[in-house]
Scaffold this motif. Sequence first.
Motif, mmCIF file in Angstrom:
data_model
loop_
_atom_site.group_PDB
_atom_site.id
_atom_site.type_symbol
_atom_site.label_atom_id
_atom_site.label_comp_id
_atom_site.label_asym_id
_atom_site.label_seq_id
_atom_site.Cartn_x
_atom_site.Cartn_y
_atom_site.Cartn_z
ATOM 1 N N HIS A 149 9.555 4.624 -13.854
ATOM 2 C CA HIS A 149 10.545 5.737 -13.761
ATOM 3 C C HIS A 149 11.819 5.438 -14.429
ATOM 4 O O HIS A 149 12.621 6.424 -14.686
ATOM 5 C CB HIS A 149 10.845 6.216 -12.325
ATOM 6 N N VAL A 154 0.683 -1.304 -0.051
ATOM 7 C CA VAL A 154 0.079 0.026 -0.164
ATOM 8 C C VAL A 154 0.837 1.197 -0.140
ATOM 9 O O VAL A 154 0.580 2.351 -0.747
ATOM 10 C CB VAL A 154 -1.083 0.084 1.330
ATOM 11 N N VAL A 155 2.069 1.298 0.609
ATOM 12 C CA VAL A 155 2.856 2.549 0.944
ATOM 13 C C VAL A 155 3.729 2.882 -0.348
ATOM 14 O O VAL A 155 3.613 4.164 -0.841
ATOM 15 C CB VAL A 155 3.766 2.116 2.194
ATOM 16 N N VAL A 156 4.231 1.728 -1.266
ATOM 17 C CA VAL A 156 4.927 2.023 -2.341
ATOM 18 C C VAL A 156 4.031 1.961 -3.421
ATOM 19 O O VAL A 156 3.263 1.049 -3.884
ATOM 20 C CB VAL A 156 6.160 0.821 -2.418
ATOM 21 N N HIS A 157 4.111 3.226 -4.264
ATOM 22 C CA HIS A 157 3.142 3.503 -5.280
ATOM 23 C C HIS A 157 3.190 2.223 -6.545
ATOM 24 O O HIS A 157 4.457 2.014 -6.840
ATOM 25 C CB HIS A 157 3.042 4.689 -5.849
ATOM 26 N N ILE A 158 2.372 1.801 -6.991
ATOM 27 C CA ILE A 158 2.491 0.560 -8.049
ATOM 28 C C ILE A 158 3.142 1.160 -9.316
ATOM 29 O O ILE A 158 3.931 0.342 -9.972
ATOM 30 C CB ILE A 158 0.890 0.174 -8.374
ATOM 31 N N ASP A 159 3.137 2.464 -9.544
ATOM 32 C CA ASP A 159 3.702 2.743 -10.703
ATOM 33 C C ASP A 159 5.445 2.647 -10.391
ATOM 34 O O ASP A 159 6.253 2.499 -11.326
ATOM 35 C CB ASP A 159 3.397 4.165 -11.175
ATOM 36 N N THR A 160 5.724 2.857 -9.110
ATOM 37 C CA THR A 160 7.114 2.630 -8.841
ATOM 38 C C THR A 160 7.666 1.300 -8.918
ATOM 39 O O THR A 160 8.740 0.957 -9.103
ATOM 40 C CB THR A 160 7.244 3.374 -7.342
#
Length: 236
Positions: A47, A36-42
């Motif tokens: 990037h 939940v904390v780490v964004h799925i795009d990351t």
Amino acid sequence: MGAVRWPLVVRRTHKWIALFVGIQVVLWTATGFYMVVVHIDTIHGDHLVKSAPASRFATVGVVPPASVAAALPGATEVRLQQRLGRPIWRVQSPEGAVSFDAASGARLGELTEADVRQAARSFYAGDGAIVRATRLTAAQQEMGNRKPPYWQVEFAGWNRPTLYIAPVTGELLAKRHLLWRVFDFAWMLHIMDYQARTDVNNPLLRVATWSAFAMALSGAWLLVWSFPRRRKKAKR
């Protein structure tokens, strides 16, 4: 034989079930928090690569797609794209993806290591140097069901950014980095699939889920049972 002491039976059952599923509940909480904390795009590593420009191809002088498809019996798809800046026909066949020079129709071989490094550099959005480029013929866990061979190109950086390049077409197959690998490990613990890491309905997960449900039911029963006992003690 004496009467069954149900409160004692339920209490002991609740305790042993709690010991069995307690560690997994902690893992569910910790891994769910990370996801939940780490964004799925990351996690996906968007990037790490440059935005793909709109592809424009001049079709003048390009051999017909039917001619290259005829060279591979069973071809299912023919697509015009680029390989190191050159237009090619990418043909999907039973033997895998095959490249043909779009101008001459000649079948192209695999990229050299120098070509792969050039392709990886064109995809990579960072400025780190390439640490190594390795052609892999054994399946990698982080590539899922995708079959080798493929090139693994690692760049310098704390998060170990890695690009996977198709050896024949020069396409970017996957992008991986440290946060993705942590996510993959957390996902494995979360769904309790310790092999393929894809089955969200495996037997071990079902056992743990129903055990947690049984623990909640037995705990609720013990909670309800404790109230009348307390009232009787108060009257005495």
